[in-house]
Write a protein that holds these residues in place. Structure first.
Motif, PDB file in Angstrom:
ATOM      1  N   UNK A 215       0.786  -1.196   0.050  1.00  0.00           N
ATOM      2  CA  UNK A 215      -0.133  -0.042  -0.056  1.00  0.00           C
ATOM      3  C   UNK A 215       0.733   1.229  -0.089  1.00  0.00           C
ATOM      4  N   UNK A 216       0.632   2.304  -0.754  1.00  0.00           N
ATOM      5  CA  UNK A 216       1.212   3.478  -0.766  1.00  0.00           C
ATOM      6  C   UNK A 216       0.559   4.262   0.337  1.00  0.00           C
ATOM      7  N   UNK A 217       1.503   4.709   1.245  1.00  0.00           N
ATOM      8  CA  UNK A 217       1.044   5.688   2.214  1.00  0.00           C
ATOM      9  C   UNK A 217       1.224   7.302   2.033  1.00  0.00           C
ATOM     10  N   UNK A 218       0.378   8.005   2.335  1.00  0.00           N
ATOM     11  CA  UNK A 218       0.532   9.492   2.074  1.00  0.00           C
ATOM     12  C   UNK A 218       0.996  10.289   3.503  1.00  0.00           C
ATOM     13  N   UNK A 219       0.738   9.906   4.586  1.00  0.00           N
ATOM     14  CA  UNK A 219       0.981  10.524   5.787  1.00  0.00           C
ATOM     15  C   UNK A 219       1.840   9.839   6.665  1.00  0.00           C
ATOM     16  N   UNK A 220       2.476   8.822   6.254  1.00  0.00           N
ATOM     17  CA  UNK A 220       3.478   8.093   7.082  1.00  0.00           C
ATOM     18  C   UNK A 220       4.639   7.326   6.086  1.00  0.00           C
TER      19      UNK A 220
ATOM     20  N   UNK B 186      -6.457  10.591   6.970  1.00  0.00           N
ATOM     21  CA  UNK B 186      -5.463   9.821   6.295  1.00  0.00           C
ATOM     22  C   UNK B 186      -4.246   9.270   7.107  1.00  0.00           C
ATOM     23  N   UNK B 187      -3.774   9.942   8.114  1.00  0.00           N
ATOM     24  CA  UNK B 187      -2.871   9.413   8.951  1.00  0.00           C
ATOM     25  C   UNK B 187      -3.287   8.197   9.768  1.00  0.00           C
ATOM     26  N   UNK B 188      -4.701   8.326   9.967  1.00  0.00           N
ATOM     27  CA  UNK B 188      -5.169   7.418  10.960  1.00  0.00           C
ATOM     28  C   UNK B 188      -5.191   6.096  10.071  1.00  0.00           C
ATOM     29  N   UNK B 189      -5.675   6.077   9.000  1.00  0.00           N
ATOM     30  CA  UNK B 189      -5.913   5.094   8.082  1.00  0.00           C
ATOM     31  C   UNK B 189      -4.363   4.347   7.863  1.00  0.00           C
ATOM     32  N   UNK B 190      -3.544   5.181   7.474  1.00  0.00           N
ATOM     33  CA  UNK B 190      -2.216   4.771   7.001  1.00  0.00           C
ATOM     34  C   UNK B 190      -1.651   3.726   8.635  1.00  0.00           C
ATOM     35  N   UNK B 191      -1.653   4.388   9.531  1.00  0.00           N
ATOM     36  CA  UNK B 191      -1.186   3.965  10.934  1.00  0.00           C
ATOM     37  C   UNK B 191      -1.754   2.507  11.069  1.00  0.00           C
ATOM     38  N   UNK B 192      -3.247   2.539  10.750  1.00  0.00           N
ATOM     39  CA  UNK B 192      -4.041   1.312  11.039  1.00  0.00           C
ATOM     40  C   UNK B 192      -3.433   0.274  10.270  1.00  0.00           C
ATOM     41  N   UNK B 193      -3.304   0.591   9.146  1.00  0.00           N
ATOM     42  CA  UNK B 193      -2.814  -0.226   7.969  1.00  0.00           C
ATOM     43  C   UNK B 193      -1.333  -0.777   8.062  1.00  0.00           C
ATOM     44  N   UNK B 194      -0.451   0.145   8.469  1.00  0.00           N
ATOM     45  CA  UNK B 194       0.682  -0.386   8.795  1.00  0.00           C
ATOM     46  C   UNK B 194       1.035  -1.205   9.987  1.00  0.00           C
ATOM     47  N   UNK B 195       0.302  -0.929  10.863  1.00  0.00           N
ATOM     48  CA  UNK B 195       0.199  -1.787  12.082  1.00  0.00           C
ATOM     49  C   UNK B 195      -0.179  -3.214  11.905  1.00  0.00           C
ATOM     50  N   UNK B 196      -1.199  -3.309  11.009  1.00  0.00           N
ATOM     51  CA  UNK B 196      -1.964  -4.602  10.629  1.00  0.00           C
ATOM     52  C   UNK B 196      -0.716  -5.294   9.818  1.00  0.00           C
ATOM     53  N   UNK B 197      -0.024  -4.561   9.014  1.00  0.00           N
ATOM     54  CA  UNK B 197       1.027  -5.208   8.183  1.00  0.00           C
ATOM     55  C   UNK B 197       2.018  -5.545   8.950  1.00  0.00           C
TER      56      UNK B 197
END
Length: 270
Positions: free
Chosen positions: A1-6, A31-42
């Motif tokens: 996934x391409x992250x915008x704010x992390x 957007x940061x909330x979405x990015x952090x959640x996805x990266x934590x899951x990854x």
């Protein structure tokens, strides 16, 4: 996934999530909330990751919510956000809240606090398992000075980390707290000179990744986050059950063998 704010990277079994809006002191956005959640899951799902570090780019960790977004916030957004899917549906609902899912991650999460940590930034730092901080930064709960309340479970987490009286002080006054005071009251685990913060944090993270059983870390973390909901008897019964599993695991055999053979362990997490 391409992250915008992390920014996200994995190196030497350590995943690093960097809040990346340095021009806005990493102010929190949806957007940061979405990015952090996805990266934590990854990170949680990646067998090559054993420790997670959360930090900020530039001169702040996270200075709180982006005020432009906050001005237009719909009060009903709080209820809509509660419909997020669980991070791990096998964990208790307490650890499935909007930002309170970090205890559901079966790996240590270290907050590397490189600069100002305020409001929702402090919320995220509290949900991390450990907090390493530069010795020249400030903390504030911020909410009361914006006409807001202790949000996202901070009223539950903060007293368990710094005690009831300190939590009451920090939340009511929303005053600025120095690194030294934060360390004294237990808000942070370790203080470092700013130029040494990264070095010391990653030395600790790599020691966990290389020398400690990942299966043991996952169970110990789960045990500690279950304790507030258990009696002593329940905690002991659960520990006995987990010990039976550990004694039959390959990590236990490797832990004993590496000690007897005086060599670094080769844990697999099984």
């Amino acid at each position: 996934m391409a992250y915008e704010h992390i920014l996200y990277e994995v190196s030497d079994k350590v995943a690093t999530l960097t809040l990346n809006r340095p021009d806005r002191m990493n102010a929190w956005t949806p957007t940061m909330e979405r990015d952090v959640r996805h990266a934590m899951e990854a990170s949680s799902a990646d067998d090559d990751v054993r420790v997670i570090v959360l930090t900020g780019a530039g001169r702040a960790f996270c200075a709180g919510a982006d005020m432009d977004a906050l001005k237009g916030l719909d009060p009903n957004d709080v209820r809509r956000a509660s419909n997020l899917p669980p991070f791990d549906m096998n964990r208790r609902p307490d650890w499935q809240t909007r930002y309170g899912f970090y205890p559901s991650i079966g790996k240590p999460v270290i907050a590397m606090l490189n600069g100002a940590t305020a409001g929702i930034g402090l919320v995220h730092a509290l949900y991390c398992d450990l907090r390493f901080a530069a010795d020249n930064i400030v903390f504030t709960t911020a909410f009361a000075r914006r006409g807001l309340i202790a949000e996202h479970g901070m009223s539950w987490m903060l007293p368990r980390i710094v005690g009831h009286a300190n939590a009451m002080d920090l939340l009511l006054s929303a005053r600025r707290v120095s690194s030294e005071e934060a360390f004294r009251i237990g808000l942070v685990n370790r203080l470092c000179a700013p130029e040494k913060l990264r070095e010391e944090t990653y030395a600790y993270a790599r020691d966990l990744a290389d020398m400690v059983s990942p299966s043991a870390m996952a169970v110990i973390k789960r045990q500690l986050y279950e304790v507030p909901f258990q009696t002593l008897a329940e905690a002991t019964i659960e520990a006995n059950r987990e010990m039976m599993v550990a004694l039959n695991g390959s990590d236990f055999r490797e832990g004993v063998a590496s000690f007897m053979e005086k060599r670094p362990p080769r844990f697999t997490g099984r």
